[in-house]
Design a protein around this motif. Structure first.
Motif, mmCIF file in Angstrom:
data_model
loop_
_atom_site.group_PDB
_atom_site.id
_atom_site.type_symbol
_atom_site.label_atom_id
_atom_site.label_comp_id
_atom_site.label_asym_id
_atom_site.label_seq_id
_atom_site.Cartn_x
_atom_site.Cartn_y
_atom_site.Cartn_z
ATOM 1 N N UNK A 134 0.986 -1.124 0.001
ATOM 2 C CA UNK A 134 0.199 -0.075 -0.014
ATOM 3 C C UNK A 134 0.970 1.008 0.380
ATOM 4 N N UNK A 135 2.275 1.218 0.693
ATOM 5 C CA UNK A 135 2.716 2.562 0.880
ATOM 6 C C UNK A 135 3.993 2.015 -0.538
ATOM 7 N N UNK A 136 4.777 3.767 -1.011
ATOM 8 C CA UNK A 136 5.621 3.376 -1.394
ATOM 9 C C UNK A 136 7.425 3.572 -0.516
ATOM 10 N N UNK A 137 8.075 2.457 -0.581
ATOM 11 C CA UNK A 137 9.019 2.264 -0.099
ATOM 12 C C UNK A 137 10.404 3.250 0.184
ATOM 13 N N UNK A 138 10.093 4.063 -0.724
ATOM 14 C CA UNK A 138 11.056 4.896 -0.286
ATOM 15 C C UNK A 138 10.352 6.360 0.381
ATOM 16 N N UNK A 140 7.333 6.342 2.673
ATOM 17 C CA UNK A 140 6.945 6.393 2.499
ATOM 18 C C UNK A 140 4.924 6.996 2.581
ATOM 19 N N UNK A 141 4.900 7.178 1.688
ATOM 20 C CA UNK A 141 3.420 7.788 1.398
ATOM 21 C C UNK A 141 3.026 7.428 0.503
ATOM 22 N N UNK A 142 1.075 7.119 0.571
ATOM 23 C CA UNK A 142 0.678 5.844 -0.372
ATOM 24 C C UNK A 142 0.900 5.689 -1.377
ATOM 25 N N UNK A 143 1.248 4.244 -2.300
ATOM 26 C CA UNK A 143 1.460 3.909 -3.262
ATOM 27 C C UNK A 143 0.467 4.284 -4.993
ATOM 28 N N UNK A 144 0.348 4.123 -5.912
ATOM 29 C CA UNK A 144 -0.209 4.279 -6.800
ATOM 30 C C UNK A 144 -1.739 3.563 -6.731
ATOM 31 N N UNK A 145 -1.529 2.092 -6.373
ATOM 32 C CA UNK A 145 -2.410 1.589 -5.870
ATOM 33 C C UNK A 145 -3.800 2.066 -4.982
ATOM 34 N N UNK A 146 -2.680 2.507 -3.920
ATOM 35 C CA UNK A 146 -3.039 3.142 -2.441
ATOM 36 C C UNK A 146 -3.468 3.913 -3.466
ATOM 37 N N UNK A 147 -3.148 4.776 -3.390
ATOM 38 C CA UNK A 147 -3.835 6.585 -3.497
ATOM 39 C C UNK A 147 -5.014 6.198 -4.134
ATOM 40 N N UNK A 148 -4.933 5.793 -5.598
ATOM 41 C CA UNK A 148 -5.940 5.830 -6.204
ATOM 42 C C UNK A 148 -7.412 5.005 -5.597
ATOM 43 N N UNK A 149 -7.669 4.079 -5.196
ATOM 44 C CA UNK A 149 -7.989 3.687 -4.315
ATOM 45 C C UNK A 149 -8.670 4.455 -3.101
ATOM 46 N N UNK A 150 -8.351 5.515 -2.817
ATOM 47 C CA UNK A 150 -8.318 6.187 -1.825
ATOM 48 C C UNK A 150 -9.518 7.649 -2.527
ATOM 49 N N UNK A 151 -8.857 7.655 -4.025
ATOM 50 C CA UNK A 151 -9.700 9.015 -4.859
ATOM 51 C C UNK A 151 -10.694 7.902 -5.312
ATOM 52 N N UNK A 152 -11.271 6.512 -5.188
ATOM 53 C CA UNK A 152 -12.584 6.092 -5.168
ATOM 54 C C UNK A 152 -13.288 6.119 -4.397
#
Length: 303
Positions: A134-138, A140-152
């Protein structure tokens, strides 16, 4: 070989296996009273052997699991059960366990055998896997899949509440030059700095995520119009006005932001596309700049 052993020898082997098992082993009465416990039980729970024999299995379970107990014991009696639970040591430390529970008949008594494994390390690995999904390892914020899910979710919430939201896409201007000039480790530091800085400027119910590379997105909820968005954008630009010192290097960070409001888009995909289009329009202006998709002349939009 085993067939040549007498009962006393077999009992010694059983006792050695019981006491030296890696897992906790408890023998319980039907009521859950502890009848026997091995050395690992004494070590993990912190009670003496005598203390354990004066306790009920409920005393070792976290209070949040009390409603599951009866159903779990019923299943244990009907054929055995493997379940996860939370136990608590004498010192109050809670730890996750996996319990294999089975009920047997012995001398006309029903005995429950609980083989209990501390799964703390496994849970840490599982939690890390979930986090990395769910999070970008570099940054530590939401990755693409996570942020799109949050957008939905944000779109559904906005439509239900009859409110608006803004979707922003931005990337770093001439980021390749930063990597080429200062090296990729410094480039990574820049991405981390941008992510943490932008995150710190947002309201608690807004979100920032990394789409990939040097591209980031922001979800601004409960937006009334362009003015609300610009107040956030200007705060971001103000932070990046002056050079940033990273790895003893003075680095001028410049970003271009594309903006689209939910009320100006047909659906989630068009919202993302239109914000992306607006970002490339913003890039035509040197330095930190932004553009609303709604303000782009029709002849410059790619339909």
């Amino acid at each position: 070989m085993l067939q040549d052993l007498n009962n006393d020898d077999l009992l010694k082997i059983y006792r050695a296996t019981f006491d030296n098992a890696y897992d906790i082993i408890l023998y319980l009465s039907e009521e859950g009273n502890i009848l026997a416990a091995n050395k690992m039980a004494v070590e993990k729970y912190g009670y003496t052997y005598e203390e354990l024999l004066s306790m009920n299995i409920r005393d070792l379970r976290h209070f949040t699991t009390k409603y599951d107990y009866e159903d779990q014991m019923t299943l244990s009696e009907s054929g055995g059960l493997l379940f996860e639970c939370t136990h608590v040591s004498k010192h109050g430390t809670a730890f996750p366990v996996e319990v294999s529970s089975r009920t047997i008949e012995f001398n006309n008594h029903r005995i429950r055998i609980h083989i209990i494994r501390d799964i703390t390390d496994r849970k840490k690995i599982e939690d890390k896997i979930v986090y990395l999904a769910k999070y970008d390892p570099l940054t530590n914020i939401p990755n693409r899949a996570n942020i799109i899910s949050q957008l939905d979710d944000a779109i559904k919430e906005a439509e239900f509440d009859q409110e608006n939201l803004a979707f922003l896409i931005f990337d770093l201007d001439k980021f390749k030059m930063i990597n080429d000039t200062f090296g990729h480790p410094t480039g990574d530091k820049v991405l981390q700095y941008v992510a943490s800085t932008v995150q710190g400027l947002l309201r608690p119910y807004d979100s920032v995520g990394r789409f990939g590379g040097d591209e980031f997105v922001i979800i601004l909820r409960k937006i009334k119009g362009h003015r609300d968005v610009l107040s956030v954008v200007n705060r971001i630009f103000d932070v990046f006005k002056s050079p940033t010192i990273l790895e003893d290097n003075h680095i001028q960070i410049s970003i271009s932001i594309g903006i689209c409001l939910l009320s100006e888009a047909k659906n989630r995909d068009s919202l993302i596309y239109q914000a992306d289009t607006a970002m490339y329009e913003a890039k035509k202006t040197l330095g930190c700049s932004s553009a609303f998709y709604a303000n782009i002349p029709s002849n410059k939009k790619n339909f």
